[in-house]
Design an enzyme around this catalytic site. Structure first.
Site, PDB file in Angstrom:
ATOM      1  N   ASP A 188      -7.279  -1.682  -3.144  1.00  0.00           N
ATOM      2  CA  ASP A 188      -7.163  -0.612  -4.114  1.00  0.00           C
ATOM      3  C   ASP A 188      -7.440   0.677  -3.344  1.00  0.00           C
ATOM      4  OD1 ASP A 188      -7.191   0.794  -6.508  1.00  0.00           O
ATOM      5  OD2 ASP A 188      -9.361   0.596  -6.650  1.00  0.00           O
ATOM      6  N   ASP A 210     -12.472  -2.066  -6.770  1.00  0.00           N
ATOM      7  CA  ASP A 210     -13.748  -1.759  -7.401  1.00  0.00           C
ATOM      8  C   ASP A 210     -13.641  -1.594  -8.900  1.00  0.00           C
ATOM      9  OD1 ASP A 210     -12.315   0.617  -7.343  1.00  0.00           O
ATOM     10  OD2 ASP A 210     -14.155   1.776  -7.491  1.00  0.00           O
ATOM     11  N   ASP A 231      -8.579  -3.717 -10.975  1.00  0.00           N
ATOM     12  CA  ASP A 231      -8.360  -4.586  -9.825  1.00  0.00           C
ATOM     13  C   ASP A 231      -8.699  -6.037 -10.115  1.00  0.00           C
ATOM     14  OD1 ASP A 231      -7.747  -2.316  -8.260  1.00  0.00           O
ATOM     15  OD2 ASP A 231      -9.877  -1.899  -8.105  1.00  0.00           O
TER      16      ASP A 231
END
Lengths: 348, 1163
Positions: free
Chosen positions: B459, B874, B878
């Site tokens: 991410d 995080d 995700d």
């Protein structure tokens, strides 16, 4: 949400809460947590490899020679008698001979002493093709009964557990099949004495076989497996039984019969008086009588010596091979250019 | 998350509800926060571009997507009346009770197939005909393994029981039936649906409740959801005006509440309340959930709607799906090979036994050692005829040789992983000082997968970047103001107290001057509107914190989106300070002048619109719509024709901002006429009271009103890169790990971040796929494929002619693809093409992807290759990707903890990936591979020794080795050293592994565990078993040796040999390893002593006898040496002629040590 995490994370988390992290940055424990304890890092450098093989070679070859020497100094007389002792009339039907109790089983054989044999000379009988390690056989005993007597007879002894409703002591196939050939020796006209005492393990006499357990109802069945026992002697003194019940590891085995405590001289003729009672004909077994001296290594056996010699010389060969390779075709050590990706670059 | 923004209270008779408290200022007194510092830096919200609806769906799409359907039962709750019709509030996280522990725990354990195998063998052994081992002895290994696991489970369950009990017996103040305001304590477990509960500040909520009233006159309550999703920021919840008023007037409550059935969606709730003949709609902002804590609110009263295991927190506590490591899967293949070996050995033994019986069939009755008949009964004794005898032999062989499939391996693996997890957690390089977060191993069964990763999907926001947003640039009406300078900060005066925003933002002096009256009024108005939009169009709640100076107060903007926080702080620095927010209005200090704006409506952010808006009633009686959102979304609803130049200028600025790596937002405004407003209001009320399909209705209402917007300007917010990210990515790429970035950000931002973190470099050829139709996607992919082919041809030519090689090797491809195109590619036949292109590219950047697309991309690689994938992120967005990837890593950062909760490993920083993969992953993989192979090898050695002996026992499965020794061999004699080595040994030091990332390749190439190595190990086992068996066999042939003595030698020798083998393979000998390796041999000897000291066993005294002979010791020595020679020679030659990189690096390491004179580590 403890249940959402796995057990381990719970543990590590708990750990973290109890103790301030990071721990003191010194000390053995810290080095332990950082997996940084002092360590010995052996590496197979050519020098190291050569040294190891050299050491093995240099020690094993002499050890092998010493072993061979010891084995060669053992004088051994092996005499197979199970066929010779059958009268010619029964050669074709040995079973009939052995099962017929009216035929005398006495048998006299002569052997010549080839080397001087220094006392003590051990008398062994050797059986071949007799599976004392057969599963049925090994299991068929009761150590409890051997020590505490007939009250402890149990089913582990089958098929020799009871006879006519009474327990058999000692029970089981092993005891039932007790070897019962006997041997006597004469040289010229004098008898050679065989000491039949202390042929079994002390530990067995003291702890495994009861001092107040006497044979009972033994060999009273319809099929006699082997020797009988003196009902007046406690089991702890029935040394033949004790020796027999240390079941052999392999189908060809020796058992100690006694010890001759006088020297036998070269070219003497020893007459062996054998009572050939034991039935090995039913399963094609062999019986031999063995007179042997012993060395610190035990009886006559060249194998260990050759094994040491072989391993030792192989090591020496490897030492030389490795040394040659190292000299002819040295490989760089401690060279980062030798790493595969660096090699790839430098090649192209 | 976004869905809990306040909805307008929409009761028919109160179109714009006035706050019941008459005075606007000062703001309602709040409890002084006890631990304000901690709250201060807890701001969590994911990227605003990421559709919230998707976000909500991640943990379990099937459950949370469910909107109440027609016919779905809803639950009727009579407020104030306990209802026994629903489950009680006691919870039970413990799995077992005292009674059910044994059966259930055994059931759980036996779900492992191998245990069933071992159980079957044990059961088989209980049959008298087949019994090889004594009953007690045969149960021992399985019982041992089961017992250890059961003790572990029991302890964990005990802890759960204790916490359950504590939880269930906690007290809550519950309204006594039939009274008003009389609350009596009641245990949590006795609370029922319909009870009215009063919760005080800092108390934990006992069940899911709908708020009825709070101490705040406007009905606001703040809750902290730390226990629920780990987020520490405060969330605002509202009691409905109707109930709030009723309660504050006479303390009465009542009404009937209809709500959906219990579901897992934490962020969704739909219900309505019938009270006083009115129907009031309730949404997620009206419910407070079990496990949350009430904060900054003196008290709150709510009616319980969901209890016990039906609460959302309990429904969400199922844990992450369990994954299995690659090695464990591969291990099954070897287990099959071993099973075939086992069957082969058993067949051989039984066939040979059959032949033996056939040859001796005439003798069996009279053979002393067989005697098939029992004459007392006249029947056969334990003899069942040839066929049966062969079958029984087969079964017995299975029992004797069972250990070839190592029973202790599974428990060893678990213990090793536990140890590895401990060391990963303890590693100082994985400890984040700034957030004080430790590395956590959440999944315990995939440690070794960390050593084989080939793809990292990352991410961007919060993972590569810090997710601490900082306002950098503003473009207002087409003019760029981005030369920020540090200023003194701005504060407002309230009741003689000075309120200062907690964070200062650098301001542009020119803009500041213009705002403070430097320009024309009209200009100034526009600037003000811009900042008003920033201050009002959000869901930020200002909290006022005490400072040491009683005259000073700090304003802490709490909210779920860091972007919004940054914007509000920015507005505050320019003098437009958000001072108070309630459900109905906001108070904004506009350059010293306090103004109140009624919030008439709020349209939440969603993924379709990519914008949010508020309808504001201004003090001057005008009604305005402020809207902010993504540029593409906002430019679509502007009156382009009117302000073309502004739009163009803004677009140009946006382009500049995003190429600087800034996150951009566009702000717009629209003035609503009276009819427009009334029309909207009607639709809005209808939509927001609907129980069914409310979300869609609200969306369409929003879409209607959000049109013809004036562009006020745009903002650029900086999202800083985390420490060490470029270096980490560089190292990962050197380690041949492909790094893909999946972000919700725009293409330009993604590319600029790609450059700044060194993922993209100037010498890369970029392939951009950015299309709006399937056909164009197909075309771009085909072109891309052609490009890659061309490159491959040139590079293959380059391989042939070395001078070209360096040139073509330098050309790497980068694929940049956006979410729009992915819509047409993923899940269609184009996937295959994308896969082909992506495989050729060393860098892939996906921008504007939705959470489910992230998972789709991971699946693209995972399903088509054997390569190990790792996803790191995080945020809640995700979660799907983390769960999809082979290894999921959660960053415990700014965006809350959903990612962490779903992850297998969690840590504080992206750069920790380096030590995690290159060091620990490498170690774990190396250790675990070796341990598995070694376990196979050592058991095979032992079983083969047993097998050779059977050839000399008339094939009757006798073991010379006592049954105790043969059962203890796997669980005791040889298992501990491999566990310790599996935890502690290191092939290379951390420094070396980090210095040469390419060393990581050994795991990617399966170098440490493969069929070849397995076969090599098996051949070594074969050789060693031959040596162990036949050396004594030849040495003791024709001797008086008894079974027990030889058995002891045959038990001790393999233990020594396999430990020697381990010893030659250990890389680092520290004292712990020394202790375990040599200690094990000593322990084995002691065990043999003990076993041979039991007079009841046939082997009594054997070991003492045989140890008294020189032959025994000479044999041990030659067995150890002769058994090891081939292994040693193979190792020496392999290391000499074909040294692996690891080997070379180790040699370098050793020389380094010598050079540094580290005496303790010198050979």
């Amino acid at each position: 949400m403890e249940e959402a995490s796995t057990s381990a994370s719970g543990k590590t988390a708990a750990h973290g809460r109890q103790r301030a992290f990071p721990p003191a940055r010194s000390g053995v424990f810290y080095r332990f947590t950082q997996q940084n304890l002092p360590a010995w890092k052996p590496a197979m450098t050519p020098g190291c490899v050569i040294t190891i093989f050299l050491v093995i070679g240099v020690t094993f070859v002499p050890v092998g020679l010493v072993c061979l020497h010891a084995s060669n100094h053992v004088a051994e007389i092996v005499h197979r008698y199970d066929i010779d002792c059958v009268p010619n009339a029964y050669k074709r039907n040995k079973q009939a001979y052995i099962k017929n109790s009216s035929i005398s089983k006495n048998c006299t054989q002569e052997v010549k002493v080839k080397y001087h044999m220094r006392a003590p000379i051990y008398v062994y009988y050797e059986l071949d093709n007799f599976y004392q390690n057969h599963r049925r056989y090994v299991k068929s005993r009761s150590d409890k009964q051997l020590r505490y007597g007939q009250k402890h007879t149990d089913s582990s002894c089958g098929p020799i557990e009871r006879n006519d409703g009474l327990p058999v002591v000692p029970c089981g196939l092993i005891a039932w099949s007790l070897f019962n050939d006997t041997y006597g020796f004469t040289r010229g006209s004098t008898e050679v004495k065989v000491n039949r005492k202390n042929i079994s393990w002390k530990s067995d006499q003291e702890s495994k076989f009861g001092k107040d357990v006497y044979p009972f109802n033994f060999q009273n069945g319809s099929l006699i497996g082997g020797g009988r026992l003196d009902p007046d002697l406690p089991l702890s003194e029935q040394e033949d039984l004790i020796v027999w019940m240390r079941t052999a590891a392999l189908p060809q085995f020796r058992k100690l019969y006694g010890v001759i405590e006088e020297d036998l001289h070269v070219d003497e003729t020893i007459i062996m008086h054998i009572e050939n009672n034991y039935n090995t004909y039913s399963f094609g077994g062999k019986k031999s009588l063995i007179l042997t001296t012993s060395s610190w290594l035990g009886g006559k056996n060249d194998f260990l010596g050759y094994a040491y010699l072989g391993t030792g010389s192989l090591s020496l060969f490897l030492t030389i091979l490795f040394a040659l390779i190292h000299v002819k075709n040295p490989r760089p050590h401690n060279d980062s250019n030798y790493l595969s990706w660096n090699r790839l670059n430098s090649n192209s | 998350m976004a869905s809990e923004r306040p909805l307008l209270d929409a009761s028919p008779d109160a179109p714009s509800p006035l706050p019941p408290a008459s005075s606007l200022l000062p703001p309602p007194q709040r409890e002084p926060p006890l631990r304000a510092e901690r709250l201060a830096f807890s701001v969590d919200i994911p990227d605003p571009f990421i559709p919230s609806s998707h976000r909500d769906h991640q943990p379990d799409p099937s459950a949370s997507q469910r909107e109440p359907q027609e016919g779905d039962e809803s639950r009727a709750v009579f407020v104030g009346e306990s209802s026994g019709a629903f489950v009680g509030n006691s919870i039970r996280t413990a799995k077992y009770s005292v009674l059910t522990f044994l059966p259930r725990n055994l059931f759980e354990q036996f779900r492992r197939l191998s245990y069933v195998y071992f159980l079957a063998i044990t059961v088989l052994n209980q049959l008298p005909q087949v019994a090889v081992f004594g009953r007690g002895a045969s149960v021992l290994p399985l019982a041992f393994v089961l017992f250890v696991t059961a003790v572990k489970d029991a302890y964990e369950d005990f802890r759960r029981h204790r916490s359950d009990r504590q939880e269930n017996n906690r007290l809550a103040a519950v309204l006594a039936p039939g009274t008003a305001r009389e609350f009596s304590p009641k245990k949590w477990k006795h609370i029922r649906v319909g009870d009215v509960v009063r919760v005080a500040s800092s108390e934990t909520l006992p069940a899911d409740m709908v708020l009825l009233a709070t101490s705040d006159s406007t009905g606001v309550a703040h809750v902290q959801t730390l226990n629920l999703d780990g987020e520490t920021n405060l969330k605002t919840r509202y009691a409905k005006q109707e109930t709030q008023l009723r309660f504050s007037q006479d303390g009465s409550i009542g009404g009937v509440l209809h709500c959906e059935r219990p579901n897992r969606n934490i962020y969704g709730f739909q219900a309505n309340l019938e009270i006083d003949g009115k129907r009031v709609s309730l949404g997620p902002s009206n419910i407070v959930l079990r496990g949350c804590e009430l904060k900054n609110t003196t008290w709150a009263i709510g009616v319980v709607v969901y209890t016990g295991k039906e609460t959302k927190v309990m429904l969400n506590s199922s844990g992450a799906p369990s994954k299995r490591s690659r090695l464990e899967t591969q291990l099954n293949r070897e287990t099959v090979i071993l099973s075939i070996m086992l069957i082969g050995m058993c067949t051989t033994a039984s066939v040979l036994a059959g032949i033996w019986l056939l040859n001796h069939r005439g003798d069996l009755e009279f053979t002393q050692f067989f005697r098939e008949k029992d004459y007392t009964t006249g029947k056969n004794y334990n003899y069942y005829g040839m066929g049966m005898q062969i079958f029984i032999t087969f079964l017995m062989a299975v029992i004797v040789y069972q250990v070839i499939i190592p029973i202790s391996l599974y428990i060893s693996m678990e213990l090793v992983r536990l140890g590895q997890a401990y060391f990963m957690g303890a590693d100082k390089d994985l400890y984040d000082e700034s957030s004080r977060s430790k590395f956590q191993c959440r999944a315990l069964n995939i440690n070794e997968d960390l050593g084989q990763v080939k793809y990292v999907f990352s991410d961007k926001t919060g993972t590569l970047t810090e997710n601490k947003m900082e306002f950098q640039c503003a473009s207002i009406r087409g003019v760029d103001y981005s030369s920020g300078k540090d200023t003194d900060g701005y504060s407002v005066v309230v009741d003689d107290l000075i309120w200062t925003p907690k964070m200062e933002v650098r301001t542009d002096p020119q803009l500041l001057k213009l705002l403070r009256g430097g320009g024309t009024d009209e200009e100034r108005m526009l600037f003000l509107e811009f900042f008003l939009a920033l201050a009002a169009c959000n869901t930020i709640v200002p909290l006022v914190l005490d400072t040491r100076d009683p005259k000073q107060k700090l304003i802490d903007y709490q909210g779920e989106s860091p972007d919004e926080q940054a914007l509000v702080y920015a507005a505050a620095s320019y003098g437009i300070v958000l001072v108070e927010r309630t459900s109905g209005y906001v108070v904004i200090d506009v350059l010293g002048e306090r103004r109140r704006f009624d919030i008439l409506g709020l349209h939440e952010f969603d993924s379709d619109r990519k914008r949010m808006s508020v309808i504001v009633g201004c003090p001057d009686k005008t009604v305005k719509l402020y809207v902010k959102g993504a540029d593409s979304s906002l430019f679509g609803i502007t009156k382009k024709s009117l302000e073309l130049d502004i739009v163009r200028a803004t677009e140009a600025h946006l382009h500049t901002y995003s190429s600087l790596g800034l996150r951009t937002l566009v702000v717009g405004m629209r003035e609503l006429s009276r009819p427009e407003f009334e029309e909207w209001q009607l639709a809005y009320e209808n939509a927001s009271t609907a129980v069914l399909g409310r979300g869609n209705l609200l969306r369409s209402v929003a879409a209607n009103i959000e049109s013809s917007v004036h562009i006020l300007g745009a903002t650029g917010i900086e999202d800083k890169l985390q420490d060490g990210v470029p270096e980490a990515i560089e190292s990962l790429r050197q380690a041949d790990i492909k790094v893909w970035i999946l972000t919700g950000d725009k293409q330009e931002t993604a590319i600029s971040i790609g450059y700044s973190c060194k993922l993209l470099t100037n010498d890369m050829t970029q392939i951009v796929i950015n299309n709006n139709s399937k056909e164009s996607c197909r075309k771009s992919l085909e072109e891309a494929l052609a490009t890659t082919k061309k490159l491959r041809i040139t590079s293959s030519i380059g391989m042939l002619s070395p001078e070209l090689a360096s040139e073509s090797a330098g050309i790497t491809l980068a694929l940049i693809i956006d979410g729009n195109s992915l819509v047409y590619i993923l899940e269609t036949e184009l996937q295959e093409e994308l896969f082909k292109v992506a495989r050729e590219c060393s860098v892939v950047l996906c921008c504007r992807v939705a959470p489910l697309q992230k998972a789709g991309i991971v699946a693209l690689i995972k399903n088509r290759t054997d390569d190990m994938t790792l996803a790191i992120g995080d945020g809640a967005n995700d979660v799907s990707m983390i769960q999809m990837a082979d290894v999921g890593v959660g960053i415990s950062g700014q965006e809350g903890r959903q990612a962490v909760m779903a992850s297998d490993f969690s840590m504080g920083q992206f750069r920790f990936l380096l030590p995690l993969l290159l060091v620990h992953g490498h170690w774990n993989y190396q250790r675990m591979s070796y341990m598995i192979l070694y376990n196979f090898y050592k058991n095979a050695t032992f079983v083969l020794v047993l097998f050779w002996y059977v050839l000399y026992t008339a094939f009757t499965l006798t073991t010379a080795i006592t049954e105790w020794s043969s059962l203890l061999y796997t669980v005791l004699y040889t298992s501990l050293p491999t566990i310790v080595v599996g935890i502690l040994d290191k092939d290379l030091s951390k420094a070396t592994l980090l210095a040469y990332p390419k060393l990581y390749g050994s795991g990617q190439r399966d170098e440490k565990y493969n069929v070849n190595l397995f076969i090599l190990n098996m051949l070594e086992a074969l050789w060693q078993s031959l040596v162990v068996f036949y050396m004594p066999y030849f040495a003791y042939r024709q001797s008086t040796i008894d079974m027990s003595s030889l058995g002891d030698l045959w038990a001790l020798a393999p233990v020594i040999v396999v430990n020697m083998q381990l010893a030659t393979d250990i890389f680092r000998w520290n004292w712990i390893i020394h202790a375990f390796v040599w200690g094990t041999i000593a322990a084995t000897t002691i065990c043999l002593f003990v076993i041979d000291s039991i007079w009841i066993l046939p082997g009594y005294g054997a070991i003492f006898h045989i140890m008294g002979t020189g032959l025994f010791w000479l044999l041990l020595l030659i067995i150890a040496v002769a058994a090891m020679v081939p292994h040693f020679v193979i190792k020496a030659f392999a290391e000499y002629f074909t040294p692996s990189d690891i080997q070379i690096a180790r040699e370098m390491e050793k020389v380094d040590d010598v050079n540094q004179g580290k005496r303790s580590e010198i050979l």
